[in-house]
Design an enzyme around this catalytic site. Structure first.
Site, short mmCIF file in Angstrom:
data_model
loop_
_atom_site.label_atom_id
_atom_site.label_comp_id
_atom_site.label_asym_id
_atom_site.label_seq_id
_atom_site.Cartn_x
_atom_site.Cartn_y
_atom_site.Cartn_z
N HIS A 178 0.85 -1.19 0.00
CA HIS A 178 0.00 0.00 0.00
C HIS A 178 0.89 1.24 0.00
O HIS A 178 1.99 1.23 0.57
CB HIS A 178 -0.87 0.06 1.27
CG HIS A 178 -2.12 -0.74 1.21
ND1 HIS A 178 -2.71 -1.27 2.35
CD2 HIS A 178 -2.92 -1.10 0.18
CE1 HIS A 178 -3.81 -1.92 2.01
NE2 HIS A 178 -3.96 -1.85 0.70
N CYS A 278 -2.35 2.71 9.15
CA CYS A 278 -3.32 1.68 8.80
C CYS A 278 -4.50 1.69 9.78
O CYS A 278 -5.65 1.41 9.39
CB CYS A 278 -2.68 0.30 8.81
SG CYS A 278 -1.57 -0.02 7.44
#
Length: 285
Positions: A178, A278
């Site tokens: 990511h 996150c």
């Protein structure tokens, strides 16, 4: 408990801006499958410690003066604690998530429903994307990752949904699956300071490294060692940068640039390939 650094710097202090975050409690957090290089179901998670670490993160944001909303986790969704992946919010609009792996697919609807209860206009995506995992909002643009979890088509769709230009960046190292594992927004450009970031060049393709050099000539360049402990999975309010405590050199670099690093231990979440960012969705301006 994290101790905030209140030392006086010999240079002009950066100005923080109050933020609005969304987190999801780790009631069901576990590593039950492997969908990234960090995850190993044979390595157990200390659920008690994970809860303590998550509580510390939330309390840290609150001590810094930020608002934190908490969404209830859905049973059977062990990765829902990573609230950043649930969508991207800019102003009164949100672009929903559409997860790559079926193990996380059910999270998308839970987050979209919750965002609608907050009065946001939510665009349900047609293309694969994992929210703020791969979309990082600045005041003038959105930085968007692709290569592992989010499609280029989603970049176009997000730009239309949120009415903000998108800059596509290609990720090439599977460890940094990511964008928020390889790049941290330090200043979003909504205040007096110019927008700026920290990133690890080795996570990006050559043309994306060129784009980052051109866009952010004053960027902090992180070492591989700090990137490898997800040191760039950090959250900044423009002054305080909450980051994994294992990223020692990055903390020093931030300090030298006038930021106040706020180290925090989220080692249990690293077992699932996640850390500070996150666990944190931001409701951007």
């Amino acid at each position: 408990m994290t101790v905030l650094d209140t030392r006086v710097r010999p240079f002009a202090a950066r100005e923080p801006r109050t933020r609005h975050y969304v987190m999801c409690a780790p009631d069901h957090f576990a590593v039950e499958y492997s969908i990234n290089p960090w995850m190993n179901p044979d390595v157990p998670v200390d659920t008690t410690l994970a809860r303590q670490q998550w509580d510390d993160l939330r309390a840290t944001y609150q001590r810094l003066g930020h608002r934190v909303d908490v969404i209830d986790p859905a049973p059977g969704q062990p990765d829902m604690v990573f609230a950043a992946n649930g969508g991207l919010v800019v102003g009164d609009r949100a672009y929903g998530a559409r997860f790559t792996y079926p193990e996380r697919a059910a999270e998308a609807g839970v987050f979209a429903t919750w965002l609608r209860t907050q009065g946001l206009i939510v665009t349900d995506p047609s293309h694969t994307n994992e929210g703020e995992g791969d979309f990082l909002a600045l005041g003038s643009m959105i930085l968007a990752g692709t290569g592992f979890r989010t499609s280029i088509a989603a970049h176009i769709e997000a730009a239309a949904a949120l009415d903000r230009p998108v800059v596509s960046l290609e990720l090439v190292d599977p460890r940094f699956y990511h964008l928020d594992t390889a790049l941290a927004v330090l200043d979003d450009g909504n205040g007096d300071a110019a927008s700026n970031v920290a990133y690890y060049p080795g996570a990006f393709s050559p043309h994306s490294r060129r784009a980052l050099r051109d866009l952010f000539p004053e960027a902090i360049i992180a070492t591989e060692a700090d990137a490898a402990v997800l040191g760039l999975n950090a959250v900044s309010d423009g002054q305080h940068v909450v980051l994994p405590s294992q990223a020692h050199q990055l903390a020093e670099q931030l300090d030298q640039r006038g930021y106040l690093p706020v180290p925090i231990d989220l080692s249990e979440f690293l077992k699932s390939g996640g850390s500070v960012k996150c666990c944190t969705m931001e409701r951007h301006r």
